[in-house]
Motif scaffolding. Structure first.
Motif, PDB file in Angstrom:
ATOM      1  N   LEU A   4      -5.658   2.379   3.212  1.00 32.88           N
ATOM      2  CA  LEU A   4      -6.908   2.971   2.734  1.00 32.88           C
ATOM      3  C   LEU A   4      -7.714   1.872   2.047  1.00 32.88           C
ATOM      4  O   LEU A   4      -7.230   1.252   1.097  1.00 32.88           O
ATOM      5  N   VAL A   5      -8.907   1.607   2.544  1.00 37.01           N
ATOM      6  CA  VAL A   5      -9.773   0.585   1.956  1.00 37.01           C
ATOM      7  C   VAL A   5     -10.873   1.284   1.170  1.00 37.01           C
ATOM      8  O   VAL A   5     -11.662   2.060   1.733  1.00 37.01           O
ATOM      9  N   ILE A   6     -10.915   1.040  -0.140  1.00 38.11           N
ATOM     10  CA  ILE A   6     -11.931   1.671  -0.988  1.00 38.11           C
ATOM     11  C   ILE A   6     -12.975   0.642  -1.389  1.00 38.11           C
ATOM     12  O   ILE A   6     -12.654  -0.398  -1.966  1.00 38.11           O
ATOM     13  N   THR A  15     -11.760  -6.492   5.070  1.00 34.82           N
ATOM     14  CA  THR A  15     -10.416  -5.903   5.089  1.00 34.82           C
ATOM     15  C   THR A  15     -10.249  -4.913   6.231  1.00 34.82           C
ATOM     16  O   THR A  15      -9.250  -4.944   6.956  1.00 34.82           O
ATOM     17  N   VAL A  16     -11.223  -4.015   6.400  1.00 34.18           N
ATOM     18  CA  VAL A  16     -11.158  -3.029   7.482  1.00 34.18           C
ATOM     19  C   VAL A  16     -11.116  -3.726   8.842  1.00 34.18           C
ATOM     20  O   VAL A  16     -10.298  -3.387   9.707  1.00 34.18           O
ATOM     21  N   LYS A  17     -11.975  -4.720   9.025  1.00 30.40           N
ATOM     22  CA  LYS A  17     -12.024  -5.444  10.299  1.00 30.40           C
ATOM     23  C   LYS A  17     -10.671  -6.077  10.621  1.00 30.40           C
ATOM     24  O   LYS A  17     -10.159  -5.964  11.743  1.00 30.40           O
ATOM     25  N   THR A  18     -10.084  -6.722   9.629  1.00 29.22           N
ATOM     26  CA  THR A  18      -8.818  -7.416   9.849  1.00 29.22           C
ATOM     27  C   THR A  18      -7.679  -6.449  10.149  1.00 29.22           C
ATOM     28  O   THR A  18      -6.936  -6.625  11.125  1.00 29.22           O
ATOM     29  N   LEU A  19      -7.531  -5.423   9.321  1.00 30.22           N
ATOM     30  CA  LEU A  19      -6.433  -4.464   9.508  1.00 30.22           C
ATOM     31  C   LEU A  19      -6.573  -3.711  10.827  1.00 30.22           C
ATOM     32  O   LEU A  19      -5.585  -3.439  11.512  1.00 30.22           O
ATOM     33  N   SER A  20      -7.818  -3.383  11.197  1.00 30.18           N
ATOM     34  CA  SER A  20      -8.068  -2.692  12.453  1.00 30.18           C
ATOM     35  C   SER A  20      -7.685  -3.569  13.647  1.00 30.18           C
ATOM     36  O   SER A  20      -7.013  -3.122  14.582  1.00 30.18           O
ATOM     37  N   LYS A  21      -8.090  -4.847  13.603  1.00 29.67           N
ATOM     38  CA  LYS A  21      -7.786  -5.776  14.691  1.00 29.67           C
ATOM     39  C   LYS A  21      -6.279  -6.038  14.802  1.00 29.67           C
ATOM     40  O   LYS A  21      -5.761  -6.320  15.889  1.00 29.67           O
ATOM     41  N   LEU A  22      -5.572  -5.926  13.672  1.00 28.13           N
ATOM     42  CA  LEU A  22      -4.118  -6.121  13.682  1.00 28.13           C
ATOM     43  C   LEU A  22      -3.373  -4.883  14.178  1.00 28.13           C
ATOM     44  O   LEU A  22      -2.148  -4.896  14.293  1.00 28.13           O
ATOM     45  N   GLY A  23      -4.132  -3.797  14.422  1.00 28.48           N
ATOM     46  CA  GLY A  23      -3.539  -2.600  15.010  1.00 28.48           C
ATOM     47  C   GLY A  23      -3.052  -1.557  14.035  1.00 28.48           C
ATOM     48  O   GLY A  23      -2.368  -0.601  14.433  1.00 28.48           O
ATOM     49  N   PHE A  24      -3.386  -1.695  12.758  1.00 31.55           N
ATOM     50  CA  PHE A  24      -2.950  -0.713  11.763  1.00 31.55           C
ATOM     51  C   PHE A  24      -3.864   0.518  11.775  1.00 31.55           C
ATOM     52  O   PHE A  24      -5.017   0.457  12.204  1.00 31.55           O
ATOM     53  N   VAL A  26      -6.222   2.621   9.804  1.00 29.86           N
ATOM     54  CA  VAL A  26      -7.023   2.275   8.634  1.00 29.86           C
ATOM     55  C   VAL A  26      -8.013   3.384   8.290  1.00 29.86           C
ATOM     56  O   VAL A  26      -8.707   3.911   9.176  1.00 29.86           O
ATOM     57  N   TYR A  27      -8.065   3.720   7.010  1.00 28.65           N
ATOM     58  CA  TYR A  27      -9.086   4.631   6.479  1.00 28.65           C
ATOM     59  C   TYR A  27     -10.050   3.809   5.623  1.00 28.65           C
ATOM     60  O   TYR A  27      -9.626   2.881   4.925  1.00 28.65           O
ATOM     61  N   GLY A  28     -11.325   4.167   5.667  1.00 25.98           N
ATOM     62  CA  GLY A  28     -12.312   3.504   4.821  1.00 25.98           C
ATOM     63  C   GLY A  28     -13.082   4.510   3.998  1.00 25.98           C
ATOM     64  O   GLY A  28     -13.445   5.589   4.505  1.00 25.98           O
ATOM     65  N   TYR A  29     -13.303   4.179   2.723  1.00 27.46           N
ATOM     66  CA  TYR A  29     -14.038   5.112   1.847  1.00 27.46           C
ATOM     67  C   TYR A  29     -14.933   4.335   0.895  1.00 27.46           C
ATOM     68  O   TYR A  29     -14.527   3.305   0.339  1.00 27.46           O
ATOM     69  N   ASP A  30     -16.150   4.827   0.731  1.00 27.94           N
ATOM     70  CA  ASP A  30     -17.083   4.262  -0.240  1.00 27.94           C
ATOM     71  C   ASP A  30     -17.932   5.412  -0.771  1.00 27.94           C
ATOM     72  O   ASP A  30     -18.580   6.133   0.000  1.00 27.94           O
ATOM     73  N   SER A  31     -17.902   5.610  -2.080  1.00 27.15           N
ATOM     74  CA  SER A  31     -18.598   6.758  -2.687  1.00 27.15           C
ATOM     75  C   SER A  31     -20.107   6.738  -2.420  1.00 27.15           C
ATOM     76  O   SER A  31     -20.772   7.774  -2.501  1.00 27.15           O
ATOM     77  N   LYS A  32     -20.638   5.569  -2.077  1.00 27.02           N
ATOM     78  CA  LYS A  32     -22.080   5.453  -1.822  1.00 27.02           C
ATOM     79  C   LYS A  32     -22.449   5.828  -0.389  1.00 27.02           C
ATOM     80  O   LYS A  32     -23.615   6.007  -0.069  1.00 27.02           O
ATOM     81  N   LYS A  66      -8.361  -1.975  -2.828  1.00 31.83           N
ATOM     82  CA  LYS A  66      -9.631  -1.646  -3.481  1.00 31.83           C
ATOM     83  C   LYS A  66     -10.538  -2.853  -3.598  1.00 31.83           C
ATOM     84  O   LYS A  66     -10.083  -3.997  -3.650  1.00 31.83           O
ATOM     85  N   SER A  67     -11.826  -2.595  -3.652  1.00 36.69           N
ATOM     86  CA  SER A  67     -12.807  -3.650  -3.899  1.00 36.69           C
ATOM     87  C   SER A  67     -12.548  -4.247  -5.273  1.00 36.69           C
ATOM     88  O   SER A  67     -12.228  -3.519  -6.225  1.00 36.69           O
ATOM     89  N   PRO A  68     -12.681  -5.577  -5.432  1.00 33.75           N
ATOM     90  CA  PRO A  68     -12.409  -6.218  -6.724  1.00 33.75           C
ATOM     91  C   PRO A  68     -13.269  -5.681  -7.868  1.00 33.75           C
ATOM     92  O   PRO A  68     -12.843  -5.698  -9.022  1.00 33.75           O
ATOM     93  N   GLY A  69     -14.452  -5.178  -7.546  1.00 27.43           N
ATOM     94  CA  GLY A  69     -15.346  -4.698  -8.605  1.00 27.43           C
ATOM     95  C   GLY A  69     -14.931  -3.385  -9.216  1.00 27.43           C
ATOM     96  O   GLY A  69     -15.432  -2.991 -10.277  1.00 27.43           O
ATOM     97  N   ILE A  70     -14.009  -2.666  -8.578  1.00 26.92           N
ATOM     98  CA  ILE A  70     -13.569  -1.362  -9.101  1.00 26.92           C
ATOM     99  C   ILE A  70     -12.484  -1.588 -10.146  1.00 26.92           C
ATOM    100  O   ILE A  70     -11.418  -2.105  -9.837  1.00 26.92           O
ATOM    101  N   PRO A  71     -12.728  -1.207 -11.410  1.00 28.15           N
ATOM    102  CA  PRO A  71     -11.743  -1.470 -12.471  1.00 28.15           C
ATOM    103  C   PRO A  71     -10.531  -0.553 -12.360  1.00 28.15           C
ATOM    104  O   PRO A  71     -10.607   0.526 -11.764  1.00 28.15           O
TER     105      PRO A  71
END
Length: 438
Positions: A4-6, A15-24, A26-32, A66-71
Motif C-alpha cells: 500500500l503506497v500512501i 514507488t508505485v511504478k517500481t513495485l508494479s513493474k516488479l509484479g507485486f 500494489v494499492y495507491g492512496y492519496d487523500s487529495k 508512506k510519503s516522507p512528508g507524512i508524520p
C-alpha cells in the motif's frame, strides 16, 4: 506480499511504478485524489489499484510505504499501525529491493544536498557511473530500478525517511552534523536525532561511517556504532581527513587547495571533507578527487550566486530551511548583509542565530509565519522590516542596499504555507532579482 503506497507525489509515484513493474500487487492512496480524473498521469497505464477509501483493501498480508512528508503521528498512519500493518519509507524499500546495489547514504541537519551532489560529481568525473537520488527531489526506487547500468547510487537521506526504517543498511554512510530541526514533525530534538541514527544502526564491522567529529553530539554516538568510523574535522589534525588552512589533508598528505573551490564558506569545506572521505573509501584516486572538487559548482538554492546589480551581490539560499543552515550562510560573507528570512513555523528559536550574527546584518527583512517571532528575537539587529511577500522583500532589499552589500535570501524556515517547496521560493527570488532594473 502486497503493498500500500500512501501519498502519490514524487516518492509515491516512483514507488508505485517500481513495485508494479516488479509484479507485486500494489494499492495507491492519496487523500487529495478524490476521483480518477486527478490520478497522476504517470500511473494511468500501470497495473495497480487506486483507492479512495482504505477500507477497500482486501489483502491481509500488506506493507505500507508512506510519503516522507507524512508524520508518524498522522491519524491514518496510527490506524494502520494499530491494525498491525508495517509502515516503512521508500528508503527502507530501497534496501529491501536493491540491497545488492552500491548504495551510499548521507544524512545530517545541513550539508546533505551539497555533499550528495559532490560525491556524485566526483564519482562521475572519475569514470565511475553514479546517480544522486533521495531527498533531493528524485524518487529513488524508480531511479534504481530503471537504471541497472548505474554503478553507484548516492542517497540524500532525510530524518523523515530514516524514521521509518528497520533493516536499512549501506556499506558506506556519512553523518554530516546535527542541530535542532523538524521538532514539529518529530515532536522533539531527541526523536529527530534518534531517527538520524538509523543511518548507521544496522551497519556491520566491515562497513564504513564518515563522521564529523567537530560535532559533539555525533562524537557521543561512538559506542553505538559498529562500523569503522572515518573521522573528518575542520580543527582536529588527528582525523583521517582534516583542514589546515588553506589545505585539506588525508593522513597528513595535502590533497586539496580550498582556495580553488567554487563553493564559499567553511561549512562547504566541511562538505568537501566528507565527500572526499566517501570517495576515498570507494577507491577514487586523490588526483581524481582533487580535480572533481575544483570543477564542482554550488548546488542550486544553496548560497547560489544569482546576480551582481550596481555592485550589490544577490545570493539565493532558499535551501536554508533551519537556523544552523542560515548561520552557515551568514558566516560565508565578510560584507554587510541584507537578510531576507522567515517562513513556516517549525517551533524553534532564532535567538542564537541573531546573537552570533546580528551585528553583521545591516537590515533584516522578514516574511511568513515566523516574522513576528524573529523580530522579537533579533535584539542584535538594528533595522528590521516585516513585508507581505517576496516581491516586497526584494524591492526593499535593493532600495536599502549600497555598493558592496550582499543581499541574502536564507529563510532559516521551511517554505510551506507560502510556497510549494524551497525550490519554488528560490526560483521566485531569482526571477525578481533578475528583473531588477527592467
Amino acid at each position: 506480499m502486497d503493498y500500500l503506497v500512501i501519498g502519490l507525489g514524487i516518492t509515491g509515484i516512483s514507488t508505485v511504478k517500481t513495485l508494479s513493474k516488479l509484479g507485486f500487487n500494489v494499492y495507491g492512496y492519496d487523500s487529495k485524489i478524490k476521483d480518477r480524473e486527478n490520478e497522476p498521469e504517470e500511473l494511468k497505464n500501470l497495473k495497480y489499484t487506486l483507492l479512495f477509501d482504505l477500507d477497500d483493501i482486501t489483502s491481509k498480508d500488506i506493507i505500507c510505504i508512506k510519503s516522507p512528508g507524512i508524520p508518524p503521528h498522522n491519524e491514518l498512519i496510527q490506524k494502520l499501525l494499530q491494525k498491525g500493518i508495517e509502515v516503512v519509507s521508500d528508503l527502507e524499500m530501497a534496501y529491501r529491493l536493491f540491497g545488492d546495489k552500491n548504495l551510499i547514504a548521507i544524512t545530517g541537519t545541513n550539508g546533505k544536498t551539497t555533499t550528495t551532489m559532490l560525491v556524485n560529481h566526483i564519482l562521475n568525473e572519475s569514470g565511475k557511473s553514479s546517480r544522486a537520488i533521495g531527498n533531493i527531489g528524485v524518487g529513488m526506487l524508480w531511479e534504481i530500478y530503471s537504471h541497472p547500468e548505474i554503478e553507484y547510487f548516492v542517497i540524500e537521506s532525510s530524518s523523515f525517511q530514516l524514521d521509518s526504517t528497520t533493516t536499512f543498511r549501506t556499506k558506506v554512510a556519512a553523518f554530516t552534523n546535527i542541530s535542532p530541526d523538524h521538532s514539529d514533525w518529530h515532536g522533539s530534538f531527541g526523536a529527530y536525532f534518534k531517527s538520524k541514527q538509523n543511518i548507521f544502526i544496522n551497519q556491520k564491522e566491515t562497513d564504513k561511517l564518515i563522521l564529523n567529529i567537530d560535532d559533539k553530539n555525533l562524537v557521543k554516538l561512538k559506542d553505538k556504532i559498529n562500523s569503522e568510523i572515518i573521522p573528518i574535522s575542520l580543527t582536529e589534525k588527528e582525523a583521517s581527513f582534516y583542514y589546515d588552512k588553506p589545505y585539506i589533508y588525508h593522513n597528513e598528505k595535502k590533497i586539496i587547495d580550498t582556495r580553488k573551490l567554487r563553493i564559499p564558506g567553511l561549512h562547504n569545506i566541511q562538505n568537501v571533507l566528507i565527500a572526499t572521505a566517501i570517495a576515498n573509501t570507494l577507491n577514487v584516486s586523490d588526483d581524481d578527487i582533487e580535480r572533481a572538487c575544483y570543477s564542482f559548482n554550488a548546488v542550486e538554492h544553496r548560497i547560489e550566486f544569482v546576480r551582481e546589480f550596481n555592485e550589490v551581490k544577490f545570493y539565493n539560499d532558499s535551501k536554508g530551511t533551519n537556523v544552523d543552515s542560515t548561520i552557515k550562510a551568514l558566516s560565508s560573507f565578510e560584507n554587510p548583509i541584507i537578510l531576507i528570512a522567515g517562513g513556516y513555523d517549525k517551533k524553534v528559536s532564532f535567538e542564537e542565530m541573531f546573537k552570533q550574527y546580528g551585528q553583521k546584518i545591516k537590515k533584516l527583512i522578514l516574511m511568513g509565519q515566523t516574522a513576528e517571532q524573529m523580530k522579537k528575537e533579533a535584539k542584535w539587529v538594528k533595522d528590521i522590516t516585516i513585508v507581505n511577500n517576496m516581491e516586497e522583500a526584494v524591492k526593499l532589499s535593493y532600495k536599502s542596499s549600497k555598493k558592496g552589500d550582499v543581499v541574502l535570501l536564507s529563510p532559516a524556515c521551511a517554505s510551506w504555507g507560502m510556497y510549494k517547496n524551497f525550490e519554488d521560493r528560490g526560483n521566485e527570488f531569482k526571477e525578481l532579482v533578475n528583473n531588477l532594473g527592467d
